[in-house]
Write an enzyme that holds these catalytic residues in place. Structure first.
Site, short mmCIF file in Angstrom:
data_model
loop_
_atom_site.label_atom_id
_atom_site.label_comp_id
_atom_site.label_asym_id
_atom_site.label_seq_id
_atom_site.Cartn_x
_atom_site.Cartn_y
_atom_site.Cartn_z
CD GLU A 185 24.91 -14.77 41.63
OE1 GLU A 185 25.72 -14.77 42.74
OE2 GLU A 185 24.65 -14.10 40.73
CB THR A 202 34.31 -15.21 45.41
OG1 THR A 202 34.42 -13.94 45.49
CG2 THR A 202 35.70 -15.82 45.57
CB THR A 222 28.97 -17.62 50.01
OG1 THR A 222 29.03 -17.65 48.77
CG2 THR A 222 30.51 -17.42 50.48
#
Lengths: 409, 409
Positions: free
Chosen positions: A281, A199, A162
């Site tokens: 992140e 995810t 993603t």
């Protein structure tokens, strides 16, 4: 909307050369589920006789594809199998429409590959709460089945990303029961598609010949010590999925008791799990938390996770601040047994605190030097028993806030 | 080192006018524990016949003053009492030296005020792991006892601040059993002294005449519904302390069954608790999480805290992003019972999701409008039972990272 595409500073230099696993073929396609100009669907085909095992998110708000996989995973079958994964839309919190999308995709794949639909497993990752445009995926099934290729695993690693900043792969070869078997896997991790949560998806393959129960028990045990020991921000996806297929193409029989195989499998899992953390992140530090001396292994894990998830510990690491007081705090709040006056803490091999107070040998600059490394170890000994656990995490930085607060979909 | 001194955007306009509580006097002094040029010690004197109750951090690595308070709190006595609080040093994780410091301070106060040392309660907040320079506090005891003043509570609220951006106070008057009683309290909250974690200290006084057991039971119940329902970042201090004294000077007898008094007490606690959240590190939004329809109140609280502590929810709020998918995620990971297809979510009075999918009436701009308010309510109905809970939190911003990662002691 700006996009976060900078490669993680903790990324490996390049994607590894993954060996072919005989009996598995891969294909990818650009279905335009959400993204344009990139592949977003991958199909893996497992030869007849393969067995499939899996572990899944424990979330009570699991996505439709996860519920479907869980229903199918323990079925025994001599048929082949297929795994289809899309990125861009998680098909989560989509009510009954979500189940209909899973049925549409699995039936299309089953028909094209001449499989019962119970042998087709799917995963979806991306935006949640929006209906999966499954017709776009179904329209690509013929193209995918026509393109299946033994060497396609690296492309598959890209298609499932993603906003991961790098594709993730790992492999191992192991000599067992007089023969060689190979393991290779790919993962996607804590990249972010606003307004979705991160995810983790993991697909691992081996040419070992195994009973399904044996594979499941090895996969569950290895996942407990690897993927279940990582945390980026304590949040849990509705879609986390690990699937592993064993094709038997090597002709080498392996059981749950083959420790060499179990060790190699765990090593592949750990490698992929670490890559997921390193793509956390905003991560700038990779942190290993080693807890020993707890009353039990469960207590050690509770302490280790409390440290790894503490925003105050994680921001201290981001600031390269050897702030052991915050580690004491995290231990104190974890709920597991601790005795302030038996507690010892170290950064790397530098003793920081001993018996409930700062170590006599400790100087702030010794801790600061440890904190400046890109990979940091926090060691805690409770002084109470034999319980131990190791978990891995990353720091909490302005990058995390930027990714999760500053950019809107 | 830069300092964060900007007043929270959620701060009240000014410190409230707190009423005098007869039987309580306050004094403050600048002892130079760590800070220069400001008061950092406060002394509160309670008249003979006062009763004292308290609640304390559940951390297993509690600081020395907390352990000392816990030992003393349930003792019955007709003597007066004293509370001495210092900021700048938490006297936490200081081994046996920490206990010695507590003894030195409590004995000095007891001698100066002609009290048994069992009636002297202390709190310390600030840096941890460093020995408390208790001689500096002891040297100020005579000055403090000479300056005791019924009107000193506002100065006391200032002296206990660390890097709080505003002092916190609240009060109530209530007519009960034919007379008027008054309640007034001060608190310090989630300000930060690197390298310490935030500590919450709360001191509340009333002129009601009460049995100690009655006061303790009211204080424990009200704290459970207020201070134990707030969270800034899920981390728990080693020093959190709430002490409440009842002097009896009003001559009005109050018991644990007097609901008007209990309600007024809870309102004072709630007001102070909200002020603590509004001074949360980096906070720009005050968030109320209301969970209904859970299988039990405990389950409701578990869900509410999972939402309130989720970094992904908190960063979405910081970004004014009506990201209800992250709320679904937090419910799913909480561990308490949930059924995806019975779940409803609202922002303020705007229905966002119903029965496991986005509400038909919902448009993104409706959620976005709610998110732009400084005070936001997230409502969740599980659709399972009668369990309910309300908790309060703030958002997770660059300010939090700046305070906790960018600035070093």
């Amino acid at each position: 909307m700006a996009k976060i595409t900078e490669r993680s500073p903790l990324a490996p230099e390049r994607f590894p050369d993954l060996p072919v696993i005989r009996g598995v073929r891969f294909a990818t396609a650009a279905a335009g589920v959400r993204y344009a100009g990139r592949t977003d669907v991958m199909l893996a085909q497992l030869a007849p006789g393969s067995v499939v095992a899996g572990v899944f998110t424990r979330s009570t708000t699991r996505a439709a594809p996860v519920l479907d996989c869980q229903r199918k995973i323990a079925m025994e079958s001599d048929d082949g199998a297929a795994i289809l994964v899309n990125s861009g839309n998680a098909n989560a919190f989509t009510g009954r429409a979500g189940d209909e999308s899973v049925t549409a995709v699995t039936e299309a794949v089953a028909a094209a590959m001449d499989l019962p639909s119970e042998r087709v497993f799917t995963s979806s990752t991306g935006v949640i709460g929006e209906r999966l445009p499954h017709a776009r995926i179904v329209a690509k099934v013929e193209e995918l089945t026509g393109a299946l290729d033994e060497g396609g695993i690296a492309d598959a690693a890209h298609a499932i990303m993603t906003t991961d900043t790098f594709p993730k792969g790992a492999s191992a070869k192991v000599h067992v029961n007089g023969g060689d078997v190979t393991i290779a896997g790919i993962a996607k991790g804590s990249g972010m598609v606003a307004p979705d949560m991160a995810t983790m998806l993991v697909y691992v393959f081996t040419d070992a010949a195994m009973r399904r129960d044996d594979l499941q028990s090895l996969v569950s045990a290895a996942a407990d010590r690897t993927f279940n020991c990582i945390t980026v921000d304590s949040d849990t996806s509705t879609s986390d999925t690990l699937l592993m297929g064993a094709t038997g193409a090597s002709g080498v029989e392996v059981t749950a008791e083959d420790t060499a195989f179990a060790g190699a499998l765990e090593e592949v899992f750990r490698d992929l799990a670490h890559q997921v953390v390193k793509d956390g992140e905003g991560a700038t530090k990779f942190v290993t938390v080693e807890v020993t001396g707890a009353e039990s292994d469960d207590d050690a894990r509770t302490h280790a996770m409390a440290i790894a998830n503490s925003p105050l510990v994680k921001t201290a690491i981001a600031g390269e601040d050897p702030n052991w007081g915050r580690i004491v705090m995290a231990i104190g709040k974890s709920g597991a047994a601790a005795d302030r006056d038996r507690l010892s803490i170290r950064f790397g091999d530098v003793p920081v605190a001993e018996h409930g107070w700062v170590a006599e040998s400790y100087r702030e600059e010794m801790g600061a030097a440890q904190m400046q490394k890109p990979e940091i170890t926090i060691g805690v000994d409770l002084g109470l028993g034999e319980g131990r656990a190791t978990v891995w995490t990353c720091d909490l930085t302005h990058g995390y806030i930027a990714i999760n607060a500053d950019y809107r979909s």
